[in-house]
Enzyme design. Structure first.
Site, PDB file in Angstrom:
ATOM      1  N   ASP A 178       0.832  -1.200   0.000  1.00 48.98           N
ATOM      2  CA  ASP A 178       0.000   0.000   0.000  1.00 48.98           C
ATOM      3  C   ASP A 178       0.875   1.262   0.000  1.00 48.98           C
ATOM      4  OD1 ASP A 178      -2.310   1.781   0.585  1.00 48.98           O
ATOM      5  OD2 ASP A 178      -3.321  -0.101   1.003  1.00 48.98           O
TER       6      ASP A 178
ATOM      7  N   HIS B  44      -4.120   6.211   2.562  1.00 46.32           N
ATOM      8  CA  HIS B  44      -4.738   4.960   2.115  1.00 46.32           C
ATOM      9  C   HIS B  44      -4.207   3.745   2.888  1.00 46.32           C
ATOM     10  CE1 HIS B  44      -5.572   1.667  -0.796  1.00 46.32           C
ATOM     11  NE2 HIS B  44      -6.573   2.423  -1.202  1.00 46.32           N
TER      12      HIS B  44
ATOM     13  N   SER C 155     -11.019  -0.864  -2.149  1.00 45.88           N
ATOM     14  CA  SER C 155      -9.820  -0.762  -1.310  1.00 45.88           C
ATOM     15  C   SER C 155     -10.148  -1.016   0.154  1.00 45.88           C
ATOM     16  CB  SER C 155      -9.227   0.646  -1.397  1.00 45.88           C
ATOM     17  OG  SER C 155      -8.373   0.755  -2.489  1.00 45.88           O
TER      18      SER C 155
END
Ligand code: NAG
Ligand code: NAG
Ligand code: NAG
Ligand code: NAG
Ligand code: NAG
Ligand code: NAG
Ligand code: NAG
Ligand code: NAG
Length: 780
Positions: free
Chosen positions: A156, A218, A561
């Site tokens: 990530d 994220h 996600s």
């Protein structure tokens, strides 16, 4: 003689080109060199990482002559063999001729594709679970004990280690072997790791510095969804307040930073896979994907390649299905060794309603959705204006462009100090950018009228904004039409919980069928992915912090996600509950116990209201509790995936170099064909071309993993009109000696005029467990 003449001629031409090439270099026109990935399959069992790197360097220098270019950007040497290097097209072609090389391709750039979600899943589980479990196992304490020795790796954007989600309070040291490490950088060192965050590595994504620290958010978000510790009093500025906790709060986390400001390079993704396999992770969560156009084949897709080698080492790989829905065939990461995850809504909504005021309005409220930081009072002082009525005189401005509040189509004077109503669709500029522009023109609020139903509540920190679907906008437009001076206000956001119906398939979630293999049903499973509250960097940045406020440390995000780490957390729990299970047994447990009903006790639907199908949700919405005790599993190992590759079209020699599990005598069966892909022992069944072949038989094998060794399961079949579906035998009697039993399903067309896809279910039950598989029959 002719032969050598030809040869000479060609080499003369080559020399000529070389001369031209050198000339161009001399002129300062450096030949274009891209980063290429050279994939060389499995590492020979006896070779050490050092000798592999040596081999890679030799191969590179045999082709690339200029010394300054003889550099390996990455050398893949633990989980598999290969490298990344800067090459010209010709050099790449030359390297691809080498017999040890499986594929050579330009390094692709992939893209990145959160407290009530767990409580909601558990609520759903007790409502309608696949199995009848004892009540004491459905309490919230369950997951706090499970997962202590399970390691979840995430590829990530890195991690913000100071987030309370990554506190190791109360954790014990890891008992098993772990080879991972904590990279050192200006802003990161080993003291940022602890017993929760046990590894953090970075692979030179484009941003500076090369550090595992997350400057995007994220990775912090996905990590805390998968394995974050419980944090009470979490909220995004008071919105969605509650306890934020990961799916497997006792698991350990290891992050591999492969994404920077400009996306996630394939070469970094492969390097992370290579290390994660050697480090000893149990589960990999990857919320990243390529693009639906120009989709690479399995041997040129870094995620398919890396995950194949991870699964060979029995690492469970979970990936997002992509956010390219609702168009059909948009699912990504569809290799059969990956668990592919679709996104659903949860039973929480964020309402920011519009209150119509003034004469003729009847003080009507219109439901809007958004997370606003409205400071508009309820007093009737805010004039409302529709973009089209605020059209500028510029001759590029049309009714159409003004109604969408396109740039330069509005007259600043007509919108200053007003709430502006704009139509908005996917082709328009991003809504947050539009809002920013309108704010600069003096608007005090914005109402966006969306063409598409939108379950995602966007956050707007600058001025109050709310979004309504076009279908609900009539009332608003009628009111605006009815009066010279329309006035309204946007009310502050309220969280609506226990919203019904939920879950629903999010409109953005990518859909099946897989464009690579119609004989494998994808996606596999669905999990929450809309407005999910989870950890966020505690960092000053303008985009998610309202003016004058401190960073929240939590944020609401939507996407597949967010769904993917939910399943990674569930997989970690199953793995720690059943440490000996294969990756495919874990997937089977997740799929065969999934939920098919919403909280209205009705069939799952999409958020547009239509009935959802396995192309939307795979086997259904995950049931984290039932998945721990599936009763039976569909198991498959690396050999089964090799057979899949034979049927897919790869030849024996290619497959032997891809995989170490191809035993010495491995040969693709002579009858290998795409039609046989359906017989992979998968927890779902996909049949294509049935209308041409009329009849098709597939087999499946079930393994008893329940507490009782002597147990009988009986089948029930739900089949669509027009197709006959027969299962033989209808009863499976498992004993101490026969833990594995097979059955056959015969699909035959009764009505050949039927087209499109047909869906059905095959369910085995012993009275306690329900082991359910979806199937799809497609006419093409
Ligand atoms: C749940 O209760 C049953 C029966 O009382 C017991 O055998 C079992 O161990 C309990 N499970 C857990 C997880 O506490
Ligand atoms: C690691 O970083 C922390 C805070 O960023 C700092 O206090 C500490 O001195 C650093 N340790 C080392 C060994 O650099
Ligand atoms: C209108 O368009 C013409 C040419 O199409 C251009 O020359 C003129 O400047 C435009 N006028 C305005 C006010 O934008
Ligand atoms: C509002 O008025 C415009 C033009 O005057 C018209 O096109 C539109 O249909 C009206 N809308 C409603 C909902 O009455
Ligand atoms: C964030 O901004 C506030 C003021 O806006 C400042 O006091 C604080 O030091 C900043 N924090 C960081 C980490 O830059
Ligand atoms: C196997 O397939 C590869 C790639 O398509 C090809 O280069 C090779 O010649 C094939 N080998 C055999 C034995 O057919
Ligand atoms: C394909 O060939 C294998 C042996 O190579 C055989 O076991 C299998 O039954 C065959 N399958 C079909 C569908 O004919
Ligand atoms: C989420 C949020 O901060 N909402 C705010 C919207 O505006 C009202 C009025 O200013 C606040 O009370 C809410 O907190």
């Amino acid at each position: 003689m002719f032969g050598s003449m030809k040869f000479l001629l060609i080499s003369n031409i080559v020399t000529l080109f070389l001369a031209l090439f050198l000339l161009s270099l001399a002129n300062g026109m450096e030949e274009k060199k891209d980063v290429y990935i050279v994939y060389m399959g499995a590492a020979a069992p006896a070779s050490s990482p050092e000798t592999l790197t040596q081999t890679h360097l030799q191969l590179l220098t045999s082709v690339v002559k200029r010394q300054e270019h003889q550099k390996l950007i990455h050398s893949y040497k633990h989980g598999f063999s290969g490298f990344a290097a800067r090459l010209s097209k010709e050099e790449a072609l030359a390297i691809s001729q080498n017999q040890d090389v499986i594929s050579v391709f330009v390094d692709p750039v992939y893209q990145l594709h959160t407290t009530r979600s767990w409580d909601f899943l558990q609520l759903q589980s007790s409502l309608k679970s696949g199995s009848t479990l004892r009540a004491n196992e459905t309490d919230n304490g369950l997951f706090s004990k499970v997962g202590e020795d399970t390691i979840i790796g995430l590829l990530d954007t890195g991690i913000w280690p100071e987030s309370p989600s990554f506190s190791d309070k109360g954790m014990r040291p890891l008992k098993k072997r772990w080879n991972g490490k904590c990279d050192k950088a200006n802003d990161f060192n080993s003291s940022n790791c602890n017993m929760k965050l046990i590894g953090a590595r970075s692979y030179k994504p484009d941003d500076n510095p090369n550090s595992p620290r997350d400057y995007d958010g994220h990775g912090t978000h996905t990590s805390s969804i998968a394995g974050g510790a419980a944090v009470s009093d979490a909220s995004y500025y008071g919105v969605a307040a509650g306890t934020a906790k990961g799916g497997s709060p006792a698991s350990r986390i290891a992050v591999y930073k492969v994404c920077g400001n400009f996306g996630c390079t394939g070469s970094s993704i492969l390097a992370a896979f290579d290390d994660a396999i050697a480090d000893g992770v149990d589960v990999l969560s990857i919320s990243i994907g390529g693009y639906i156009f120009d989709k690479p084949d399995f041997n040129k897709d870094p995620i398919a390649i890396g995950s194949f080698h991870a699964v060979e080492k029995n690492v469970i790989v979970v990936c997002s299905a992509g956010n390219d829905g609702p168009s059909t065939g948009s699912v990504l990461n569809e290799a059969p060794w990956i668990i592919t995850v679709a996104a659903t809504t949860i039973d929480r909504k964020f309402d920011s309603d519009i209150l119509l005021l003034g004469t003729g309005s009847n003080n009507k409220a219109i439901k809007g959705q958004a997370i606003n930081f409205s400071n508009l009072g309820k007093s009737p002082t805010h004039p409302l204006v529709y973009g089209r009525s605020a059209k500028s005189n510029s001759n590029s401005s049309t009714d159409q462009s003004a109604s969408h509040c396109d740039m330069q189509s509005l007259d600043e004077k007509k919108i200053k100090g007003k709430i502006v109503v704009c139509k908005h669709n996917d082709e328009d500029i991003r809504s947050d950018v539009l809002v920013e522009l309108l704010k600069d023109l003096g608007a005090i609020g914005v109402i966006l009228v969306n063409y598409q139903q939108n379950s995602v509540a966007s956050t707007y920190v600058d001025i109050p904004v709310t979004e309504i679907p076009l279908q609900a906008a009539d009332e608003l437009f009628t009111y605006i039409n009815s009066t010279k001076k329309p006035i309204a206000t946007i009310l502050p956001t309220i969280s609506v919980t226990e919203y019904k119906p939920a879950p629903q398939i999010a409109y953005f979630s990518s859909r099946g069928p897989s464009s690579l293999t119609k004989n494998i049903l994808k996606p596999d499973i669905a999990a929450p992915g809309v407005n999910i509250l989870a950890g966020w960097p505690l960092r000053n940045s303008s985009s998610d912090i309202p003016p004058g406020k401190k960073p929240s440390g939590f944020n609401l995000q939507s996407g597949t996600s967010m769904s993917c780490p939910h399943i990674a957390g569930v997989a970690a729990n199953i793995k720690s509950w059943n440490p000996k299970w294969s990756a495919s047994a874990v997937r089977s447990a997740i799929m065969t116990t999934a939920i098919l009903m919403n909280n209205n006790k009705r069939q799952l639907t999409t958020d547009l209201g239509s009935t959802a199908t396995p192309y939307d949700f795979g086997a259904g919405e995950v049931n984290p509790i039932a998945a721990l005790q599936p009763g039976l599993v569909y198991d498959a190992g690396p050999e089964d995936y090799l057979l899949f590759l034979c049927n897919y079209g790869y030849n024996t020699s290619t497959i032997k170099s891809i995989s170490n599990s191809a035993l010495v005598g491995f040969e693709c069966p002579k009858n290998s064909s795409k039609d046989l892909i359906s017989s992979l022992n998968y927890p779902s069944i996909a049949i294509s071309n049935l209308h041409r072949i009329k009849k098709k038989i597939v087999s499946r094998t079930l393994t008893n993993v329940g507490a009782e060794e002597e147990i009988t399961y009986v089948v029930s079949v739900q089949s669509p009109v027009g197709v006959d579906v027969k299962v033989v035998p209808e009863k499976l009697q498992f004993t101490k000696k026969s833990k594995k039993l097979s059955y056959q399903v015969t699909f035959s067309v009764k009505d050949s005029s039927l087209t499109n896809e047909l869906f059905g279910w095959i369910t085995w039950s012993d009275g306690k467990h329900l082991v359910r598989s979806p199937y799809v029959i497609s006419s093409k």
